[in-house]
Design a protein around this motif. Structure first.
Motif, PDB file in Angstrom:
ATOM      1  N   VAL A   1     -32.694 -55.932  -8.073  1.00 32.17           N
ATOM      2  CA  VAL A   1     -33.415 -56.562  -9.190  1.00 32.17           C
ATOM      3  C   VAL A   1     -34.041 -55.482 -10.065  1.00 32.17           C
ATOM      4  CG1 VAL A   1     -35.407 -57.995  -9.767  1.00 32.17           C
ATOM      5  CG2 VAL A   1     -33.798 -58.746  -8.021  1.00 32.17           C
TER       6      VAL A   1
ATOM      7  N   THR B   1     -31.459 -54.131 -12.205  1.00 32.91           N
ATOM      8  CA  THR B   1     -31.164 -55.061 -13.294  1.00 32.91           C
ATOM      9  C   THR B   1     -32.186 -54.918 -14.416  1.00 32.91           C
ATOM     10  OG1 THR B   1     -30.325 -56.595 -11.635  1.00 32.91           O
ATOM     11  CG2 THR B   1     -30.732 -57.491 -13.826  1.00 32.91           C
TER      12      THR B   1
ATOM     13  N   MET C   1     -31.720 -51.670 -16.238  1.00 32.25           N
ATOM     14  CA  MET C   1     -30.595 -51.656 -17.168  1.00 32.25           C
ATOM     15  C   MET C   1     -30.907 -52.476 -18.419  1.00 32.25           C
ATOM     16  SD  MET C   1     -28.498 -49.522 -15.995  1.00 32.25           S
ATOM     17  CE  MET C   1     -27.241 -49.682 -17.252  1.00 32.25           C
ATOM     18  N   PHE C   2     -31.705 -53.542 -18.258  1.00 32.50           N
ATOM     19  CA  PHE C   2     -32.111 -54.320 -19.430  1.00 32.50           C
ATOM     20  C   PHE C   2     -32.936 -53.426 -20.363  1.00 32.50           C
ATOM     21  CE2 PHE C   2     -34.932 -57.416 -21.595  1.00 32.50           C
ATOM     22  CZ  PHE C   2     -33.965 -58.233 -22.147  1.00 32.50           C
TER      23      PHE C   2
ATOM     24  N   PHE D   1     -32.824 -50.208 -20.413  1.00 34.45           N
ATOM     25  CA  PHE D   1     -31.938 -49.149 -20.893  1.00 34.45           C
ATOM     26  C   PHE D   1     -31.229 -49.574 -22.183  1.00 34.45           C
ATOM     27  CE2 PHE D   1     -27.650 -47.265 -20.928  1.00 34.45           C
ATOM     28  CZ  PHE D   1     -27.990 -45.926 -20.999  1.00 34.45           C
ATOM     29  N   GLY D   2     -30.829 -50.857 -22.232  1.00 36.44           N
ATOM     30  CA  GLY D   2     -30.184 -51.370 -23.443  1.00 36.44           C
ATOM     31  C   GLY D   2     -31.057 -51.146 -24.673  1.00 36.44           C
ATOM     32  N   PHE D   3     -32.359 -51.383 -24.507  1.00 35.93           N
ATOM     33  CA  PHE D   3     -33.270 -51.188 -25.637  1.00 35.93           C
ATOM     34  C   PHE D   3     -33.513 -49.705 -25.897  1.00 35.93           C
ATOM     35  CE2 PHE D   3     -33.951 -55.564 -24.658  1.00 35.93           C
ATOM     36  CZ  PHE D   3     -34.276 -56.129 -25.871  1.00 35.93           C
TER      37      PHE D   3
ATOM     38  N   LEU E   1     -31.434 -47.444 -25.722  1.00 36.81           N
ATOM     39  CA  LEU E   1     -30.306 -46.858 -26.435  1.00 36.81           C
ATOM     40  C   LEU E   1     -30.608 -46.730 -27.921  1.00 36.81           C
ATOM     41  CD1 LEU E   1     -27.222 -48.588 -24.768  1.00 36.81           C
ATOM     42  CD2 LEU E   1     -27.773 -46.172 -24.735  1.00 36.81           C
ATOM     43  N   ILE E   2     -31.473 -47.627 -28.449  1.00 40.59           N
ATOM     44  CA  ILE E   2     -31.768 -47.606 -29.889  1.00 40.59           C
ATOM     45  C   ILE E   2     -32.454 -46.304 -30.293  1.00 40.59           C
ATOM     46  CG2 ILE E   2     -33.058 -48.770 -31.730  1.00 40.59           C
ATOM     47  CD1 ILE E   2     -31.206 -50.830 -30.999  1.00 40.59           C
TER      48      ILE E   2
ATOM     49  N   TYR F   1     -30.026 -43.311 -29.775  1.00 39.64           N
ATOM     50  CA  TYR F   1     -29.017 -43.092 -30.812  1.00 39.64           C
ATOM     51  C   TYR F   1     -29.649 -42.583 -32.091  1.00 39.64           C
ATOM     52  CZ  TYR F   1     -24.968 -45.050 -28.456  1.00 39.64           C
ATOM     53  OH  TYR F   1     -23.919 -45.257 -27.618  1.00 39.64           O
ATOM     54  N   ASP F   2     -30.851 -43.096 -32.422  1.00 45.23           N
ATOM     55  CA  ASP F   2     -31.513 -42.632 -33.649  1.00 45.23           C
ATOM     56  C   ASP F   2     -31.756 -41.128 -33.598  1.00 45.23           C
ATOM     57  OD1 ASP F   2     -31.554 -44.906 -35.128  1.00 45.23           O
ATOM     58  OD2 ASP F   2     -33.489 -45.605 -34.367  1.00 45.23           O
TER      59      ASP F   2
ATOM     60  N   LEU G   1     -25.014 -37.376 -37.805  1.00 42.76           N
ATOM     61  CA  LEU G   1     -23.926 -38.345 -37.813  1.00 42.76           C
ATOM     62  C   LEU G   1     -24.331 -39.582 -38.589  1.00 42.76           C
ATOM     63  CD1 LEU G   1     -22.874 -38.180 -34.089  1.00 42.76           C
ATOM     64  CD2 LEU G   1     -21.702 -37.219 -36.047  1.00 42.76           C
ATOM     65  N   ASN G   2     -23.370 -40.439 -38.813  1.00 42.62           N
ATOM     66  CA  ASN G   2     -23.651 -41.803 -39.237  1.00 42.62           C
ATOM     67  C   ASN G   2     -23.866 -41.982 -40.731  1.00 42.62           C
ATOM     68  OD1 ASN G   2     -23.729 -44.397 -38.529  1.00 42.62           O
ATOM     69  ND2 ASN G   2     -25.883 -44.457 -37.983  1.00 42.62           N
TER      70      ASN G   2
ATOM     71  N   LYS H   1     -26.173 -41.306 -42.722  1.00 41.88           N
ATOM     72  CA  LYS H   1     -27.500 -41.594 -43.270  1.00 41.88           C
ATOM     73  C   LYS H   1     -28.010 -40.353 -43.984  1.00 41.88           C
ATOM     74  CE  LYS H   1     -29.312 -45.192 -40.301  1.00 41.88           C
ATOM     75  NZ  LYS H   1     -30.126 -45.489 -39.125  1.00 41.88           N
TER      76      LYS H   1
END
Lengths: 182, 530
Positions: free
Chosen positions: A20, A23, A26-27, A29-31, A33-34, A37-38, A46-47, A49
């Motif tokens: 758990v 889990t 990882m939830f 971790f998804g956030f 990533l923002i 990446y920035d 990159l990107n 901008k």
């Protein structure tokens, strides 16, 4: 492996707690990533901008021997009732020299509206070599009902632009930002 | 799929078994791994037909150029819903159902480790899919932006949007609970002597798949939550107007999405690795290398996500990295294919329906793997991106790949589950019609894609007509031959020739030591593994 029921129950509890936790991790971790990446895009450029406003303008030598084509593209995000177009479609520029061009925008609605233009440069790696000292995209633009205006961009291409880049496209997308239409 | 009366007979045979309760509440309250496995499998069969009907709407519209049957918006809803239903409703629950039925019986465990959560993880699914399918009847229709839910397009979904997001959350919760349960069962409930490296391949592949699920389903949940807040709460995760970036979504989505495709194929590898040795009458060639290959594929799946987005404008170094990493996956996959072929090599092979499906899997999945390698080449991918070549590729790995493996598994274990032999002749008819149908359906799509026909478009240029007609004929042939499968399954559940305990001459493993059908509770005392 099966031992006695009690140790199995304990082992299950411990394992489930870990899974758990994984889990939830990882939830999160998804956030994460923002920002990750920035930062990555900021460091590597990159990107497509472009950077923000150029505050300090260092004089650089104008490279007369080189000509770069700069193309201008204007597009509207959905739900933005504007007329929006560049005054010229393309310009031939020398790296290091400042140029000014204009974009035309008109509010087609019968009420005041605020918009924000978001720039993007292609190829992506040229973005960090595209310097703007004045741009309507630095600020939100307020349009009265049916108001149209010409909006300036002053820019130069950094002479360090990689030699294989001969054409740079500057694209603006106009977003309506009052009442946050997506 | 043992009915109440059969399990009851066996309860009397064995004397230690109270058998299942009767009536509808049996299925609602059940915590029995066999009942839950059955529920998952029947649910997945139902969703297979729902998703299949949507596919037939798509193919019927594409039979001729121009718009004949549905309007473009409904067509887009069909492509989107077909994918969501097939991925989350048909393929994944089928594998979870197989795991529920088989993992405890294969490792000598009395039941799943967390039976009550098991009940919950199944019963979320019907609600999630009722929610998802109900969006088709909402004003504005269902989601139509593709199953990948890319913003800003997906944010234009009408009233359906929050329903879709909630449905995805529920499916994700169900998968995560199922995965936790499977890991706990495999790690904690193995019979004494069943070391990790003695586990059947199906158990191994599911252990790894379950970890993949736990690692990526929460990321999907996170990304759709961000879509939800972008749409309704004014955040700008993916909204460029507020400083966000729509491409960011693609990165996050495919961080989930690529491991997801292995979630849909690793259990299939496990199934094939069980079936081929049985009918080749030889032990699996290279067991240890199979385990390591599965683990390597799982690891590599986390570092290749951007090959889905070669055309977004990555720097050359990025394209090269993702290209080579993707091609690297061909190595462990190749190991598996070679091992399957080596298992068959000089085996005393017979060709019952499960084996036919398994062999078709090896051949046709490999074709899908090769077109995957073509797509992995970044420069070539610029040509193939978003064409029917991509559609052909992933359908080759998912239909004669994942779906064929599920059918092989159903034929292979159905006699064990029900105690009855299925109708072999009907099975062979189903196999040949499906295999011919699936190739007529998807092979021409390679050519359409190479010629430049874009995917997810209801109309096309005239020169694509012949291949599209062929494809549609194949689609209806494949679709309707699945009715034979459903009929055969139902017929087998209701009766048929008595199956022996071992069922197949070459079968090996703990589940074949049980009676057919197995008692309602099995391995209440753990078997001894040599």
């Amino acid at each position: 492996m099966i031992a006695n029921p009690e140790t199995t129950a304990n082992a299950n509890k411990r394992l489930v707690r870990r899974l758990v936790l994984l889990t939830v991790g990882m939830f999160a971790f998804g956030f994460l990533l923002i920002p990750f990446y920035d930062v990555l895009c900021k460091i590597t450029g990159l990107n497509g901008k472009t950077g923000g406003r150029v505050e300090v303008v260092e004089a650089v030598k104008v490279d007369e021997s080189r000509t770069v084509t700069v193309e201008f593209v204007a597009s509207l995000n959905i739900g933005a009732p504007w007329e929006f177009a560049p005054k010229v479609a393309r310009m031939q520029v020398h790296p290091g020299q400042f140029y000014q061009t204009h974009f035309w925008a008109k509010n087609l609605a019968d009420q005041p509206m605020t918009g924000q233009a978001i720039p993007s440069v292609s190829p992506g790696l040229a973005a960090s070599h595209f310097q703007k000292i004045e741009c309507f995209c630095f600020n939100r633009q307020l349009f009265q009902a049916n108001e149209g205006k010409e909006m300036p961009v002053t820019f130069r291409i950094d002479p360090n632009l990689p030699a294989d880049v001969r054409t740079v496209t500057l694209s603006y997308t106009f977003f309506r930002i009052d009442n946050a239409g997506s | 799929m043992s009915t109440a009366s059969h399990a009851h007979d066996h309860a009397e045979d064995h004397g230690h078994d109270h058998g299942p309760p009767r009536g509808l509440t049996r299925w609602i309250y059940t915590t029995n791994h066999k009942d839950i496995g059955t529920l998952y499998l029947l649910f997945s069969l139902l969703m297979f037909f729902v998703g299949g009907s949507m596919a037939l709407v798509i193919r019927a519209e594409l039979f001729q150029p121009g718009l004949q049957i549905v309007n473009p918006d409904f067509f887009n809803q069909m492509t989107t819903m077909h994918a969501l239903v097939m991925i989350f409703g048909a393929v994944m629950p089928a594998f979870v159902g197989l795991a529920n039925w088989l993992v405890p019986m294969m490792i000598g465990a009395p039941d799943m480790a967390l039976p009550r959560m098991n009940n919950w993880s199944f019963w979320i699914m019907p609600f999630a899919f009722t929610l998802l399918l109900s969006t088709l009847f909402l004003p504005g229709g269902g989601p139509a932006g593709g199953w990948t839910l890319y913003p800003p397009l997906v944010l234009q979904t009408g009233d359906a949007f929050p329903f879709v997001i909630l449905a995805v959350h529920m499916m994700g919760a169900s998968s995560i609970m199922g995965a936790i349960n499977i890991i706990a069962t495999i790690l904690n409930l193995r019979a004494p002597g069943m070391t990790l490296m003695k586990m059947p391949m199906f158990v191994w592949t599911w252990l790894i798949t379950a970890y993949l699920l736990i690692a990526v389903m929460p990321v999907l949940a996170g990304s759709v939550t961000m879509l939800l807040t972008d749409k309704f709460f004014g955040t700008s995760f993916f909204n460029a107007g507020g400083g966000g970036d729509p491409v960011m979504f693609q990165h996050i989505f495919w961080f989930f999405g690529h491991p997801e495709v292995y979630i849909m194929i690793l259990p299939a590898f496990g199934i094939i690795s069980m079936i081929i040795p049985t009918f080749a009458r030889k032990p699996l060639f290279g067991y240890a290398s199979m385990v390591y290959a599965t683990a390597s594929i799982a690891f590599l799946s986390f570092i290749v996500w951007a090959h889905h987005m070669f055309t977004v404008g990555m720097p050359l170094a990025g394209e090269l990295f993702f290209m080579y990493a993707t091609m690297l996956i061909a190595v462990p996959t190749g190991v598996k294919v070679f091992n399957w072929i080596s298992t068959m090599w000089r085996g005393a092979m017979t060709f019952e329906t499960p084996m036919l499906f398994a062999i078709a899997f090896v051949v046709l999945f490999t074709i899908g793997g090769f077109s995957g390698l073509m797509l992995a080449m970044a420069p070539a991918d610029f040509q193939y991106q978003d064409t029917y070549f991509v559609v052909a590729h992933f359908h080759y790995v998912l239909v004669p790949g994942a779906v064929f493996s599920i059918m092989a598994a159903a034929y292979y274990w159905l006699p064990k589950w029900t105690g009855h032999m299925y109708d072999e002749k009907l099975g062979q008819w189903h196999f040949w019609l499906s295999t011919i149908g699936v190739n007529v359906l998807f092979f021409p799509q390679h050519f359409l894609g190479l010629a430049g026909m874009p995917r997810r478009i209801p109309d096309y240029a005239l020169q694509f007509t012949e291949f599209n007609m062929m494809s549609t004929v194949g689609a209806f042939m494949f679709g309707f031959s699945q009715l034979l499968f459903a009929y055969n399954v139902i017929k087998t559940i209701r009766g048929g020739a008595k199956a022996t305990d071992k069922v197949w001459e070459g079968a090996d493993g703990l589940e074949w030591t049980l009676s057919s059908p197995p008692a309602y509770h099995t391995f209440t005392t753990a078997p001894e593994i040599r």
